[in-house]
Design an enzyme around this catalytic site. Sequence first.
Site, PDB file in Angstrom:
ATOM      1  N   ASP A   1     -11.160  -8.555   7.576  1.00 18.71           N
ATOM      2  CA  ASP A   1     -12.555  -8.402   7.150  1.00 18.71           C
ATOM      3  C   ASP A   1     -13.249  -9.757   7.102  1.00 18.71           C
ATOM      4  O   ASP A   1     -14.396  -9.899   7.528  1.00 18.71           O
ATOM      5  CB  ASP A   1     -12.627  -7.769   5.746  1.00 18.71           C
ATOM      6  CG  ASP A   1     -12.871  -6.268   5.817  1.00 18.71           C
ATOM      7  OD1 ASP A   1     -12.659  -5.698   6.902  1.00 18.71           O
ATOM      8  OD2 ASP A   1     -13.256  -5.687   4.794  1.00 18.71           O
TER       9      ASP A   1
ATOM     10  N   TYR B   1       0.819  -1.218   0.000  1.00 17.27           N
ATOM     11  CA  TYR B   1       0.000   0.000   0.000  1.00 17.27           C
ATOM     12  C   TYR B   1       0.854   1.270   0.000  1.00 17.27           C
ATOM     13  O   TYR B   1       0.389   2.327  -0.395  1.00 17.27           O
ATOM     14  CB  TYR B   1      -0.932   0.036   1.225  1.00 17.27           C
ATOM     15  CG  TYR B   1      -2.033  -1.013   1.187  1.00 17.27           C
ATOM     16  CD1 TYR B   1      -2.322  -1.727   0.039  1.00 17.27           C
ATOM     17  CD2 TYR B   1      -2.785  -1.275   2.324  1.00 17.27           C
ATOM     18  CE1 TYR B   1      -3.328  -2.680   0.021  1.00 17.27           C
ATOM     19  CE2 TYR B   1      -3.800  -2.221   2.314  1.00 17.27           C
ATOM     20  CZ  TYR B   1      -4.065  -2.925   1.158  1.00 17.27           C
ATOM     21  OH  TYR B   1      -5.059  -3.862   1.145  1.00 17.27           O
TER      22      TYR B   1
ATOM     23  N   ASP C   1      -5.573  -6.798   5.740  1.00 12.84           N
ATOM     24  CA  ASP C   1      -6.752  -6.049   5.318  1.00 12.84           C
ATOM     25  C   ASP C   1      -7.855  -7.045   4.953  1.00 12.84           C
ATOM     26  O   ASP C   1      -9.005  -6.947   5.406  1.00 12.84           O
ATOM     27  CB  ASP C   1      -6.352  -5.191   4.101  1.00 12.84           C
ATOM     28  CG  ASP C   1      -7.412  -4.191   3.713  1.00 12.84           C
ATOM     29  OD1 ASP C   1      -8.468  -4.159   4.369  1.00 12.84           O
ATOM     30  OD2 ASP C   1      -7.191  -3.440   2.739  1.00 12.84           O
TER      31      ASP C   1
ATOM     32  N   LYS D   1       3.175 -15.383   2.253  1.00 15.03           N
ATOM     33  CA  LYS D   1       3.135 -16.120   0.980  1.00 15.03           C
ATOM     34  C   LYS D   1       4.585 -16.404   0.598  1.00 15.03           C
ATOM     35  O   LYS D   1       5.056 -16.002  -0.480  1.00 15.03           O
ATOM     36  CB  LYS D   1       2.395 -15.247  -0.049  1.00 15.03           C
ATOM     37  CG  LYS D   1       2.042 -15.927  -1.336  1.00 15.03           C
ATOM     38  CD  LYS D   1       0.914 -16.922  -1.239  1.00 15.03           C
ATOM     39  CE  LYS D   1       0.676 -17.586  -2.586  1.00 15.03           C
ATOM     40  NZ  LYS D   1      -0.114 -18.823  -2.503  1.00 15.03           N
TER      41      LYS D   1
ATOM     42  N   ASP E   1      -3.373 -17.970   1.278  1.00 14.40           N
ATOM     43  CA  ASP E   1      -4.525 -18.625   0.631  1.00 14.40           C
ATOM     44  C   ASP E   1      -5.091 -19.715   1.542  1.00 14.40           C
ATOM     45  O   ASP E   1      -6.306 -19.849   1.711  1.00 14.40           O
ATOM     46  CB  ASP E   1      -4.157 -19.172  -0.752  1.00 14.40           C
ATOM     47  CG  ASP E   1      -2.809 -19.878  -0.778  1.00 14.40           C
ATOM     48  OD1 ASP E   1      -2.013 -19.708   0.162  1.00 14.40           O
ATOM     49  OD2 ASP E   1      -2.546 -20.615  -1.745  1.00 14.40           O
TER      50      ASP E   1
END
Length: 360
Positions: free
Chosen positions: A255, A144, A251, A194, A227
């Site tokens: 959620d 970001y 993020d 990852k 994942d």
Amino acid sequence: MTMEKKICLLPGDGIGPEILAEGVRVLRAAAEKAGHSFSFEEALIGGAAIDATGSPLPAETVAKCKASDAVFLAAVGGPKWDGLDPKIRPERGLLGIRKELGLFANLRPALMLPELAGACLLRPEVAAKGLDLIVVRELTGDIYFGEPRAIEMRNGLRTGYNTMIYNEEEIRRIARVAFETARQRRKRVCSVEKSNVLETSRLWKQVVIEVHDADYADIELSHLYVDNAAMQLVRDPSQFDVILTGNIFGDILSDEASVITGSLGMLPSASMGADGPGLFEPIHGSAPDIAGQDKANPLATILSAAMLLRLGLHMPDEADMIEKAVRKTLQDGYRTGDIMEPGKTLVGCREMGCRVEERL
Ligand code: NAD
């Protein structure tokens, strides 16, 4: 011990002022009960600040926040300001204050209260195993904020790119927050990255292991690719205690973790820096569709007040007191519209706040 603390209030927009008033009601009551003296100072942020000053984060707001012991925020934004230049949109106020206060750690608990198990989006046999986890997300780095970033022409094609980047110090400090958080809970941290495809993640994993082995051998550390973590969260969220992850993965996962509880209006959050005041806020937005109608659920804000006491002011007993009062209010059958079930008593935002206050 009696403590004097200064709390900066940022009501923001939409349902913000209504829900924050109930959060403050409960904070005042908790302070009075415990013999502390809290003073409150209000400041402008978001759309309300744009209307009054032209800026979503006036300098005066930053100064008031920095001079406080903790910042208590409701929500910002709404259709009225959607057409504005992105540089002065209400959300800029939120990003701006996080940056000004150096808030690099975002803590989001996802807790399914037995009283609200019916709202959980998972199958009953999965929900029955319980859901009580906290996502510790890095907030100021990663893709970001990484440079370079741009949309440009390459070989005649419009091409967009961003940079995923973390240095070891950024990883170390967020890892410490996760391990410290786990020490106060069930002592398990799952680091999510990852590392099978990303160098940034390979460094992330190495540094997390180093911090663990050096100072937190009492905490059980595990690792998951993002994942797989996303899948495990819906398959069996009861396996998680603390999830430690970077900005973009956090993020998405935070959620996901919160929505499966089914009750957006119930979920608090905290953002912490190395020193200085932390920022405490519900995870939901300003709900313009129900603003000004006394329909909003103030419990996420009230539970954010509990996080403010526990993490921001180091008052764990007072925080427990608020959380217990919320549970009791739900056990006694009071519900706002968003969590209403047959056979329960429907109340508005203000009455819900009063019911919790009564039970303190
Ligand atoms: P939202 O969270 O405001 O609302 C989503 C839905 O949930 C709406 O139907 C709303 O009525 C309901 N809801 C949310 N909080 C509730 C509560 N406490 N009690 C009862 N119902 C509740 O998300 P949105 O509609 O996507 O966004 C509305 C505005 O909020 C936008 O301007 C957005 O940018 C902003 N926003 C701000 C924040 C923040 O301040 N941290 C976070 C998300 C969205």
